[in-house]
Design a protein around this motif. Structure first.
Motif, PDB file in Angstrom:
ATOM      1  N   THR A   1       0.956  -1.344   0.130  1.00 10.80           N
ATOM      2  CA  THR A   1       0.044  -0.015   0.127  1.00 10.80           C
ATOM      3  C   THR A   1       0.834   1.207   0.134  1.00 10.80           C
ATOM      4  OG1 THR A   1      -1.699  -1.211   1.191  1.00 10.80           O
ATOM      5  CG2 THR A   1      -1.719   1.170   1.364  1.00 10.80           C
TER       6      THR A   1
ATOM      7  N   GLN B   1      -4.640   6.502  -0.835  1.00  9.19           N
ATOM      8  CA  GLN B   1      -3.814   5.416  -0.867  1.00  9.19           C
ATOM      9  C   GLN B   1      -4.060   4.408  -1.978  1.00  9.19           C
ATOM     10  OE1 GLN B   1      -4.708   3.277   3.146  1.00  9.19           O
ATOM     11  NE2 GLN B   1      -3.028   4.198   3.786  1.00  9.19           N
TER      12      GLN B   1
ATOM     13  N   ARG C   1      -3.434   0.476  -3.330  1.00 11.30           N
ATOM     14  CA  ARG C   1      -3.155  -0.745  -2.807  1.00 11.30           C
ATOM     15  C   ARG C   1      -3.128  -1.634  -4.034  1.00 11.30           C
ATOM     16  NH1 ARG C   1      -7.054   0.989   1.011  1.00 11.30           N
ATOM     17  NH2 ARG C   1      -6.134   1.043   3.131  1.00 11.30           N
TER      18      ARG C   1
END
Length: 115
Positions: free
Chosen positions: A41, A49, A51
């Protein structure tokens, strides 16, 4: 004649790097990108964020809570392309810069990855 040169220069096709790689950037190779993102991440300056799940699933969570989902692939040149479930696509590069990592978009945006 002195007017012809500027005219020819203006008519020349743009061949600028869409990723806006700057002097001092070191673009990551595919193996480096795999090591950086696979199963990881990454958090950006705005608390968004990315991921990158093992197996190619991808999600981007905005600081406000919304999340976009898709799948990612890393090209032989290190370019990371994401196909979102909503039909949109994007490709990015990563570069080392001043001891950190920066995400470079095709639009020319630069997003430092927080440590």
């Amino acid at each position: 004649m002195r007017f012809l040169i500027p005219l020819l220069l203006a008519a020349a096709p743009a061949t600028a790097d869409p990723y806006a790689v700057l002097a001092g950037d070191t673009v990551l190779a595919a193996a480096e990108v795999h090591a950086l993102i696979d199963g990881q991440t990454l958090t950006y300056h705005d608390d968004g964020q990315s991921r990158y799940f093992v197996g190619g699933a991808y999600s981007y969570s905005y600081a406000g809570g919304a999340t976009a989902y898709g799948v990612y692939d890393i090209g032989a040149d290190g370019t990371v392309c994401v196909a979102f479930h909503n039909g949109r696509n994007r490709c990015d590069r990563f570069a080392w810069r001043d001891g950190g990592v920066v995400l470079l978009t095709q639009k020319g945006d630069r997003f430092p990855v927080r440590r």
